[in-house]
Scaffold this motif. Structure first.
Motif, PDB file in Angstrom:
ATOM      1  N   ASP A 220       0.811  -1.258  -0.007  1.00  0.00           N
ATOM      2  CA  ASP A 220       0.076   0.114  -0.083  1.00  0.00           C
ATOM      3  C   ASP A 220       0.805   1.127   0.145  1.00  0.00           C
ATOM      4  OD1 ASP A 220      -2.394  -1.665   0.286  1.00  0.00           O
ATOM      5  OD2 ASP A 220      -1.753  -1.763   2.443  1.00  0.00           O
ATOM      6  N   PRO A 221       0.672   2.107  -1.066  1.00  0.00           N
ATOM      7  CA  PRO A 221       1.786   3.232  -1.103  1.00  0.00           C
ATOM      8  C   PRO A 221       1.683   4.330  -0.187  1.00  0.00           C
ATOM      9  CG  PRO A 221      -0.068   3.355  -2.859  1.00  0.00           C
ATOM     10  CD  PRO A 221       0.139   1.947  -2.132  1.00  0.00           C
ATOM     11  N   LYS A 222       0.449   4.518   0.633  1.00  0.00           N
ATOM     12  CA  LYS A 222       0.340   5.295   1.614  1.00  0.00           C
ATOM     13  C   LYS A 222       0.403   4.764   3.003  1.00  0.00           C
ATOM     14  CE  LYS A 222       0.254   9.011  -1.234  1.00  0.00           C
ATOM     15  NZ  LYS A 222       1.195  10.090  -1.145  1.00  0.00           N
ATOM     16  N   GLY A 223       0.615   3.244   2.845  1.00  0.00           N
ATOM     17  CA  GLY A 223       0.703   2.627   4.258  1.00  0.00           C
ATOM     18  C   GLY A 223      -0.674   2.380   4.785  1.00  0.00           C
ATOM     19  N   ILE A 224      -0.723   2.172   6.206  1.00  0.00           N
ATOM     20  CA  ILE A 224      -2.028   1.649   6.729  1.00  0.00           C
ATOM     21  C   ILE A 224      -2.119   2.758   8.141  1.00  0.00           C
ATOM     22  CG2 ILE A 224      -3.322  -0.132   8.153  1.00  0.00           C
ATOM     23  CD1 ILE A 224      -1.645  -2.248   6.603  1.00  0.00           C
ATOM     24  N   ALA A 225      -3.243   3.162   8.127  1.00  0.00           N
ATOM     25  CA  ALA A 225      -3.682   4.220   9.187  1.00  0.00           C
ATOM     26  C   ALA A 225      -4.643   3.363  10.185  1.00  0.00           C
ATOM     27  CB  ALA A 225      -4.340   5.583   8.790  1.00  0.00           C
ATOM     28  N   VAL A 226      -4.248   3.494  11.532  1.00  0.00           N
ATOM     29  CA  VAL A 226      -5.307   2.809  12.351  1.00  0.00           C
ATOM     30  C   VAL A 226      -6.351   3.968  12.987  1.00  0.00           C
ATOM     31  CG1 VAL A 226      -5.286   1.676  14.879  1.00  0.00           C
ATOM     32  CG2 VAL A 226      -3.316   1.300  13.197  1.00  0.00           C
ATOM     33  N   VAL A 227      -7.459   3.229  12.678  1.00  0.00           N
ATOM     34  CA  VAL A 227      -8.768   4.171  13.136  1.00  0.00           C
ATOM     35  C   VAL A 227      -9.621   3.549  14.237  1.00  0.00           C
ATOM     36  CG1 VAL A 227      -9.074   5.186  10.920  1.00  0.00           C
ATOM     37  CG2 VAL A 227     -10.541   3.306  11.727  1.00  0.00           C
ATOM     38  N   LYS A 228     -10.190   4.290  15.214  1.00  0.00           N
ATOM     39  CA  LYS A 228     -10.718   3.878  16.298  1.00  0.00           C
ATOM     40  C   LYS A 228     -12.106   3.821  16.442  1.00  0.00           C
ATOM     41  CE  LYS A 228      -6.846   4.881  19.410  1.00  0.00           C
ATOM     42  NZ  LYS A 228      -6.333   5.482  20.744  1.00  0.00           N
ATOM     43  N   GLY A 229     -12.778   3.305  15.516  1.00  0.00           N
ATOM     44  CA  GLY A 229     -14.171   2.938  15.346  1.00  0.00           C
ATOM     45  C   GLY A 229     -15.091   4.128  14.972  1.00  0.00           C
ATOM     46  N   SER A 230     -14.280   5.467  14.813  1.00  0.00           N
ATOM     47  CA  SER A 230     -15.191   6.635  14.398  1.00  0.00           C
ATOM     48  C   SER A 230     -15.694   6.655  12.944  1.00  0.00           C
ATOM     49  CB  SER A 230     -14.351   7.816  14.646  1.00  0.00           C
ATOM     50  OG  SER A 230     -13.250   7.706  13.748  1.00  0.00           O
ATOM     51  N   TRP A 231     -16.901   7.136  12.597  1.00  0.00           N
ATOM     52  CA  TRP A 231     -17.189   7.108  11.288  1.00  0.00           C
ATOM     53  C   TRP A 231     -16.553   8.420  10.378  1.00  0.00           C
ATOM     54  CZ3 TRP A 231     -20.068   3.395   8.841  1.00  0.00           C
ATOM     55  CH2 TRP A 231     -20.577   2.411   9.528  1.00  0.00           C
ATOM     56  N   PRO A 232     -16.118   8.093   9.157  1.00  0.00           N
ATOM     57  CA  PRO A 232     -15.893   9.358   8.589  1.00  0.00           C
ATOM     58  C   PRO A 232     -16.767  10.537   8.396  1.00  0.00           C
ATOM     59  CG  PRO A 232     -15.949   7.577   7.208  1.00  0.00           C
ATOM     60  CD  PRO A 232     -16.414   6.970   8.642  1.00  0.00           C
ATOM     61  N   LYS A 233     -15.956  11.849   8.521  1.00  0.00           N
ATOM     62  CA  LYS A 233     -17.114  12.687   8.015  1.00  0.00           C
ATOM     63  C   LYS A 233     -17.668  12.688   6.739  1.00  0.00           C
ATOM     64  CE  LYS A 233     -16.792  17.946   7.624  1.00  0.00           C
ATOM     65  NZ  LYS A 233     -15.806  19.086   7.518  1.00  0.00           N
ATOM     66  N   HIS A 234     -19.065  13.064   6.955  1.00  0.00           N
ATOM     67  CA  HIS A 234     -19.904  13.092   5.830  1.00  0.00           C
ATOM     68  C   HIS A 234     -19.679  14.013   4.834  1.00  0.00           C
ATOM     69  CE1 HIS A 234     -23.759  12.391   3.400  1.00  0.00           C
ATOM     70  NE2 HIS A 234     -23.873  13.626   3.538  1.00  0.00           N
ATOM     71  N   VAL A 235     -19.426  13.765   3.635  1.00  0.00           N
ATOM     72  CA  VAL A 235     -19.269  14.402   2.352  1.00  0.00           C
ATOM     73  C   VAL A 235     -20.147  14.331   1.380  1.00  0.00           C
ATOM     74  CG1 VAL A 235     -17.431  15.249   0.830  1.00  0.00           C
ATOM     75  CG2 VAL A 235     -16.762  14.572   3.178  1.00  0.00           C
ATOM     76  N   PRO A 236     -20.869  15.154   1.077  1.00  0.00           N
ATOM     77  CA  PRO A 236     -22.305  14.626   0.056  1.00  0.00           C
ATOM     78  C   PRO A 236     -21.488  14.244  -1.388  1.00  0.00           C
ATOM     79  CG  PRO A 236     -22.173  16.907   0.446  1.00  0.00           C
ATOM     80  CD  PRO A 236     -21.091  16.275   1.448  1.00  0.00           C
ATOM     81  N   ALA A 237     -22.041  13.427  -2.259  1.00  0.00           N
ATOM     82  CA  ALA A 237     -21.282  13.346  -3.701  1.00  0.00           C
ATOM     83  C   ALA A 237     -21.620  14.738  -4.521  1.00  0.00           C
ATOM     84  CB  ALA A 237     -21.971  12.081  -4.494  1.00  0.00           C
ATOM     85  N   LYS A 238     -20.871  14.872  -5.285  1.00  0.00           N
ATOM     86  CA  LYS A 238     -20.858  16.064  -6.293  1.00  0.00           C
ATOM     87  C   LYS A 238     -21.200  15.529  -7.664  1.00  0.00           C
ATOM     88  CE  LYS A 238     -17.595  18.541  -3.451  1.00  0.00           C
ATOM     89  NZ  LYS A 238     -16.129  19.228  -3.461  1.00  0.00           N
TER      90      LYS A 238
END
Length: 563
Positions: A220-238
């Protein structure tokens, strides 16, 4: 229709009898058949008529409006594209068209046949086929009602070549320049590059020559990031792009979780990949086909629009991987990359390029035996126990020998036969077995080891102990349901973990055979299927020839008994 009639005729051995029943059913039930079905029926009926009657019927048929049907169906009226003088061009065009067929079985059959080109010395034809990689249609085979799923043609060609390279190795070296050219392109998605890497490795490239490709596919070129269960910020489709219901519900959200981005960002990334190839498309209604409810990834048929979505998803994943780190949940202890695990769901071959059906055993003679005895008052019966073991090729076995068996059969009318083995203490074993067989049907079962190879401490009490470990079958490969592949080939039954360790048995890489420390064969596990899956036996019965068979020999304090 003609195929089903032939199968019924082969089953009962009387085509005339079957055709009479078919005609009676059509007449009495007043069934409505389309033109193609009538033509198939006429073709089958011609086998039962005289040559003159068949000729008169054909002349009568062609003397009417039916003579113009050929201009109205299929490829339509004659056009210059039909005239192809170059034999190689004709061949590669047909193969490219079939590799993109909606029917997975056709794609499977064509891609699986590519190693035959190498056997016949047609390497230049394979090279010409690989040169078709950017071809979107075959004009001579183009119809108004059918669009070639050319991206499937690309994927299945590379899958077939990876398998051909595994079988023939360096004989495919002339394909290396084109494969390296494809590997260097930015518009080839990650799954196809994985297949290209397998091709080059199987052909026999130096590690340094494919180091960049291996890095691109496996790291994976950008590596692996560990996240703690939070949902990503909602970004509507354009993009305003809309997808099919099942695809939008599962595939998009799944990919979004891989990179911990919103579904809207994922929608825009997929829409961009579609509009890169089809600039005028604003939603999936721009493509033929319709939205299917409960469409499964394992379905045999795939519409053109569904193939567009799938490959756009893979291309979007390839692009997102270059700009986003792969997300791993903090509770996830799996060391594998989440992106690799996600991609594996779309990869239908093994890591070396082999297919599931490549791992089955050659069909032995004993697999065609019928285990059914005479039917008494419409009640099925089995052949006597000694004859069963003789039918399985198990002969001259000492009474004190340990003989673990696990086998499954199914008759065409739905009668299941399964033979299992369990352990019992020698003292009083005969009486215990006699008492056991008098149990009610729902209570007549023998214990097996759990899927991890150990006994379940909480299982229902049984007078016997488990000896056979039947692994859980996972869907591996597109041909996991193919009739000549069989379900259990990738998870062959074996003895429990502690038993294998106690006996000191060493398996081969495919878990087909186990040997002792003295290099003697102790046990074999076989899985096979037959051509067409149905095999006619000498008694005229037809049985499904899918079976797993064990046999072994070892002196222990336990005695294996079979019921």
């Amino acid at each position: 229709m003609s195929r089903e009639i032939k199968q019924l005729s082969d089953l009962c051995g009387d085509e005339s009898f079957v055709l009479n029943h078919v005609l009676d059913t059509i007449s009495t039930e007043r069934l409505e058949l389309n033109g193609e079905q009538w033509l198939q029926l006429a073709t089958v009926l011609s086998h039962q008529t005289s040559h003159s009657a068949s000729r008169d019927a054909l002349e009568n048929f062609l003397s009417g409006p039916a003579a113009g049907l050929a201009d109205q169906i299929g490829e339509g009226a004659y056009k210059p594209d039909f005239k192809i003088s170059d034999e190689r061009e004709l061949l590669v065009g047909i193969i490219w068209h079939l590799l993109g067929d909606d029917d997975a079985y056709i794609k499977w059959s064509i891609a699986r046949a590519l190693p035959l080109f190498v056997s016949l010395g047609l390497i230049d034809d394979l090279n010409a086929l690989l040169a078709q990689f950017d071809r979107r249609e075959v004009p001579a085979l183009k119809t108004e009602s059918y669009n070639l799923s050319f991206q499937n043609s690309q994927q299945w060609l590379l899958m077939g070549l990876a398998r051909a390279a595994l079988i023939h190795g360096a004989k495919l070296a002339p394909l290396k320049p084109r494969l390296f050219q494809l590997a260097a392109r930015n518009d080839v998605h990650i799954l196809n590059k994985r297949h290209i890497l397998r091709c080059l490795r199987n052909i026999g490239c130096e590690a340094a020559d494919i180091a960049n490709l291996a890095q691109e596919v496996e790291v994976d070129p950008k590596g692996i990031a560990v996240v703690k269960g939070s949902w990503p910020k909602h970004v509507p489709a354009k993009s305003g792009f809309s997808f099919d219901y099942e695809f939008n519900k599962s595939e998009i959200s799944h990919l979004a979780r891989v990179f911990h981005i919103s579904d809207g960002q994922c929608v825009d990334a997929i829409a961009h990949e579609i509009q890169r190839i089809w600039p005028s498309a604003t939603n999936m209604d721009a493509f033929p086909g319709h939205d299917r409810y409960r469409k499964e990834r394992t379905d045999r048929y795939e519409y053109y629009r569904e193939h567009v979505q799938k490959h756009a998803l893979l291309s979007a994943a390839t692009t997102l991987r270059q700009s986003h780190p792969v997300a791993r949940q903090s509770y996830d202890e799996d060391p594998a990359s989440p992106f690799e695990l996600w991609l594996n769901d779309y990869d239908v071959t093994f890591k070396d390029g082999s297919w599931l059906s490549d791992h089955k055993d050659q069909e032995p003679e004993v697999c065609g035996r019928s285990l059914l005895g005479p039917r008494v008052k419409n009640v099925e019966s089995l052949i006597p126990t000694p004859v069963i073991f003789e039918s399985l090729g198990i002969l001259n076995i000492a009474e004190s020998a340990m003989l673990p068996i696990y086998g499954q059969w199914k008759s065409p009318d739905g009668v299941y036969v399964r033979i299992e083995t369990a352990l019992g203490k020698p003292r009083g074993i005969v009486g215990l077995c006699q008492k056991f067989v008098r149990r009610a049907d729902h209570d007549l079962w023998l214990p097996l080891f759990l899927h991890d190879g150990f006994d379940d401490p909480y299982r229902q009490a049984s007078p016997f102990e488990p000896v056979v470990w039947v692994l859980e079958n996972y869907s591996i490969g597109v041909d996991s349901r193919e009739k000549i592949a069989t379900d259990g080939v990738a998870s062959r039954p074996r003895l429990g973990v502690k038993l294998l360790k106690a006996f000191g048995l060493i398996p081969d890489k495919d878990f087909r055979e186990w040997i002792t420390s003295h290099n003697e064969l102790a046990m074999r596990s076989q899985v096979w299927g037959g051509d067409g899956y149905l095999t006619r036996t000498t008694t005229g019965a037809v049985i499904e020839t899918k079976m797993v068979r064990f046999y072994g020999r070892r002196k222990t304090g336990w005695t294996g008994h079979y019921l």
